[in-house]
Design a protein around this motif. Sequence first.
Motif, mmCIF file in Angstrom:
data_model
loop_
_atom_site.group_PDB
_atom_site.id
_atom_site.type_symbol
_atom_site.label_atom_id
_atom_site.label_comp_id
_atom_site.label_asym_id
_atom_site.label_seq_id
_atom_site.Cartn_x
_atom_site.Cartn_y
_atom_site.Cartn_z
ATOM 1 N N LEU A 1 3.540 17.602 4.585
ATOM 2 C CA LEU A 1 2.866 17.566 3.286
ATOM 3 C C LEU A 1 1.984 16.328 3.101
ATOM 4 N N TYR A 2 2.435 15.186 3.631
ATOM 5 C CA TYR A 2 1.731 13.917 3.355
ATOM 6 C C TYR A 2 1.278 13.223 4.642
ATOM 7 N N LEU A 3 1.391 13.900 5.774
ATOM 8 C CA LEU A 3 1.052 13.365 7.098
ATOM 9 C C LEU A 3 1.916 12.140 7.403
ATOM 10 N N GLY A 4 1.361 10.950 7.363
ATOM 11 C CA GLY A 4 2.165 9.741 7.655
ATOM 12 C C GLY A 4 1.424 8.565 7.062
ATOM 13 N N GLY A 5 1.653 7.357 7.548
ATOM 14 C CA GLY A 5 0.917 6.176 7.089
ATOM 15 C C GLY A 5 0.817 6.116 5.582
ATOM 16 N N LEU A 6 -0.416 6.104 5.079
ATOM 17 C CA LEU A 6 -0.647 5.993 3.643
ATOM 18 C C LEU A 6 0.010 7.130 2.851
ATOM 19 N N GLY A 7 -0.058 8.357 3.397
ATOM 20 C CA GLY A 7 0.454 9.512 2.663
ATOM 21 C C GLY A 7 1.938 9.386 2.360
ATOM 22 N N THR A 8 2.729 9.104 3.385
ATOM 23 C CA THR A 8 4.177 9.005 3.161
ATOM 24 C C THR A 8 4.532 7.676 2.477
ATOM 25 N N ASN A 9 3.725 6.629 2.675
ATOM 26 C CA ASN A 9 3.948 5.389 1.895
ATOM 27 C C ASN A 9 3.860 5.708 0.404
ATOM 28 N N ALA A 10 2.830 6.479 0.040
ATOM 29 C CA ALA A 10 2.610 6.804 -1.372
ATOM 30 C C ALA A 10 3.787 7.610 -1.929
ATOM 31 N N LYS A 11 4.284 8.545 -1.122
ATOM 32 C CA LYS A 11 5.420 9.373 -1.578
ATOM 33 C C LYS A 11 6.636 8.477 -1.873
ATOM 34 N N ILE A 12 6.875 7.521 -0.991
ATOM 35 C CA ILE A 12 8.026 6.619 -1.171
ATOM 36 C C ILE A 12 7.830 5.766 -2.433
ATOM 37 N N LEU A 13 6.610 5.250 -2.620
ATOM 38 C CA LEU A 13 6.366 4.410 -3.806
ATOM 39 C C LEU A 13 6.510 5.233 -5.091
ATOM 40 N N TRP A 14 6.014 6.468 -5.059
ATOM 41 C CA TRP A 14 6.153 7.316 -6.252
ATOM 42 C C TRP A 14 7.640 7.540 -6.569
ATOM 43 N N THR B 1 -1.763 -0.313 10.775
ATOM 44 C CA THR B 1 -0.573 -0.416 9.949
ATOM 45 C C THR B 1 -1.047 -0.393 8.505
ATOM 46 N N ILE B 2 -0.456 0.463 7.697
ATOM 47 C CA ILE B 2 -0.855 0.563 6.291
ATOM 48 C C ILE B 2 0.228 -0.126 5.478
ATOM 49 N N VAL B 3 -0.151 -1.217 4.831
ATOM 50 C CA VAL B 3 0.836 -1.995 4.086
ATOM 51 C C VAL B 3 0.676 -1.661 2.603
ATOM 52 N N SER B 4 1.706 -1.117 2.022
ATOM 53 C CA SER B 4 1.609 -0.650 0.632
ATOM 54 C C SER B 4 2.663 -1.311 -0.239
ATOM 55 N N THR B 5 2.235 -1.621 -1.452
ATOM 56 C CA THR B 5 3.140 -2.241 -2.422
ATOM 57 C C THR B 5 2.462 -2.194 -3.781
ATOM 58 N N GLN C 1 -2.270 -8.680 -8.356
ATOM 59 C CA GLN C 1 -3.581 -8.917 -8.958
ATOM 60 C C GLN C 1 -4.040 -7.733 -9.805
ATOM 61 N N THR C 2 -3.990 -6.524 -9.226
ATOM 62 C CA THR C 2 -4.492 -5.350 -9.945
ATOM 63 C C THR C 2 -3.389 -4.679 -10.755
ATOM 64 N N LYS C 3 -2.133 -4.943 -10.430
ATOM 65 C CA LYS C 3 -0.942 -4.289 -11.020
ATOM 66 C C LYS C 3 -0.872 -2.819 -10.612
ATOM 67 N N LEU C 4 -1.726 -2.427 -9.678
ATOM 68 C CA LEU C 4 -1.765 -1.043 -9.206
ATOM 69 C C LEU C 4 -1.238 -1.005 -7.769
ATOM 70 N N MET C 5 -1.275 0.184 -7.177
ATOM 71 C CA MET C 5 -0.818 0.288 -5.788
ATOM 72 C C MET C 5 -1.845 -0.349 -4.860
ATOM 73 N N ALA C 6 -1.370 -1.243 -3.997
ATOM 74 C CA ALA C 6 -2.249 -1.834 -2.985
ATOM 75 C C ALA C 6 -1.973 -1.126 -1.669
ATOM 76 N N PHE C 7 -3.028 -0.816 -0.926
ATOM 77 C CA PHE C 7 -2.780 -0.237 0.409
ATOM 78 C C PHE C 7 -3.768 -0.822 1.413
ATOM 79 N N SER C 8 -3.420 -2.001 1.825
ATOM 80 C CA SER C 8 -4.252 -2.741 2.758
ATOM 81 C C SER C 8 -3.886 -2.343 4.188
ATOM 82 N N GLU D 1 -9.769 3.432 -4.975
ATOM 83 C CA GLU D 1 -8.540 2.750 -5.402
ATOM 84 C C GLU D 1 -8.054 1.752 -4.365
ATOM 85 N N LYS D 2 -8.788 1.636 -3.248
ATOM 86 C CA LYS D 2 -8.390 0.653 -2.250
ATOM 87 C C LYS D 2 -9.206 -0.625 -2.410
ATOM 88 N N ILE D 3 -10.447 -0.452 -2.827
ATOM 89 C CA ILE D 3 -11.330 -1.560 -3.184
ATOM 90 C C ILE D 3 -11.648 -2.466 -1.990
#
Length: 668
Positions: free
Chosen positions: A31-44, A78-82, A86-93, A453-455
């Motif tokens: 459903l979410y592939l991997g990397g950013l997709g599954t990072n986002a699922k975990i954060l949600w 490597t997709i680092v998400s938290t 600064q933005t108070k939003l999801m960062a995905f560097s 949203e990555k900026i």
Amino acid sequence: MRYAETGFNLEVDLTRGNIERIETDPRDTELYLGGLGTNAKILWDRVPPEVDAFSPENLLIFGTGLLCGTPATGCNRTIVSTISPQTKLMAFSMMGGYWAPELKYAGYDKVILRGKSPDLVYLWINNDKVEIRDASHLKGKGAIETAELIRQELKEPKAQVSAIGLAGENRVYYASVEQGRSSASRGGIGAVMGDKGVKAIAVRGTQDINIAQPAEFMELCYEVMDYIKWREDHPIQGVIPILAILGSPQEMAIHDEKWHTENFSWGNARLRRKGFWTEDVSDEWLETMNKARTRLISCYNCPIACGATISMPGLPTYMMKCFTKLTYTMAAMSNLDFGLTIAQRATEYGVDGYSAPQVMAFALELYENGILTDKDFPEMPADSEGRFFYLLDKIVRREGIGDVLANGTHWAAKEIGNGADAYAHNNIKKHEQLPLKLSMLNPIYFLMYCTGEKINITQIEGQFPQAPFPKREHREKFVKDWFQVPDDRFKQYFLDWEPRGENSNPYYPTVEMTCDIVDWQERMHYIDDALGMCAGLSSFHMKPPYHIHNYPKFISSGAGIEMDEDKLTQAARRYRTLIRAINIRRGMRRKDEKPPKDHWKKRFPELEKELLDGYYKFKGWNDEGIPTKASLHELGLDYVSEDLIQRGILTDGKDTSSKEVSVNEKTN
Ligand code: SF4
């Protein structure tokens, strides 16, 4: 059996010192592939909007892309998400280099950090053996220095180490995670790592990754390699040098910086330096670069070699981060020698090369305009270079005014007051942007800037050319072998795009075409970020080797997931929408999606409204930018709409927002 991925995450509770190896659900990969997709699922699932960046409940996820560790060329991110301080939003560097494949070979797809360690520690992941080790002796050390000390201490010269410097330890809002050959810089993820008390993560892995259909997969890899070679011999005519060939962005090999130095606005994103690139400057920069550049280097499994090691007299060798070559030099109105010298210190401290120079130039502008005074800068040198070194040191130590500046221009201006707000003029979503000030509004850029949203730069640009080519015959030549387009209509959009007249910016491409183009560009960026692909070989570039037609084949034969273009598009939409929902839940709304006022000289408020309205509609979002219940349902995200309804953000049955919310306006 799991293919391409290991099927296991490493969960580390830093408060308790507990480490677990957790098997993941293969349905999530579908459903979410991997990397950013599954990072986002975990954060949600695990980080509700009440959790601040510096709360122990915030997670810091180091996620490898789905295809990292396979032989797919350039797939090493490597997709680092938290949650960003600064933005108070999801960062995905994102970072390249060697770390992600090494983690896969150690047997894990992600490292998920939660809680906070009472003392400074580092993680040592050596295949099945994982330890939390004391890092008190590394306190205050540079990021690159730390990596070297850890390798020596472990007697493991092949360990890949991601580390923070002083900026991360002191929770500077634009602190990066450095990794020798790359860094993850945007969004202040280094500050979250420092807040968790983690100085570094060292990894060594010697296991294999399974490929579902090895022969088919290798065939695809050879095709990519052949194409890269072909492109080397056939650069795109009529575009700036860094776009003519592949790589992201080849700054180290290319000496001619006329376009960047003269077309961007430097200092605190104010000064366009027309006529800067003289023959003398060109000669001087060439000499400096030739002396400083030790060699060109690549990330894991990539032939492009778009990075370089830099050795300045008396300083340790470091890897220059692409655009950082210019940002310090130009912000301080100095020369390349200065830029390469201060970048060495900034890399050890671990700060973002876009934000840090802008923040320092902002401080000096406030000083020149009497908003900050001598009292704020005790013993500051008189020369520009000296002042930049002085400010950098103050910021990473959070000393005096440095403590305020360490929060970035948005928060610093609020704290300083007295009209400082007018000088924090280059932000979107509270984050410093490219120092790019343009003349005529370009509708594609407008939407990419507003809704991104990555900026970062690579997600503002994409596979569609940045500007029309002057002559139709040139455009005709360009579209002839443009097989990467998802549909031939994109060729027509480009063919009809003129530099002047009826079919020119800002009303052409039309709103409808612009939405279509931006959606394509965005889709490719999100696919890259889930697969772990370098944007320099895919979404950032015109005519790249990876595109919507061959990606499904890579996923099918690599990960063993039956994939076609529609299914891949749907998956990318799913986690892209999930990221939007995370940010919506944290208060992001339409009012946050606007480029800086002075981003273009010529603005068109009505057209801009139409563009944003059009894009929101195109994406299935309501007029506040909130995904509608119907569009969430179509993506299988009913659990998201239920949550948004429960919070009063969506109203059951209607697709309008029922509650005004603002992104948190407090500092941590
Ligand atoms: S193109 Fe450059 S940044 Fe991208 S993977 Fe290759 S060497 Fe790394």
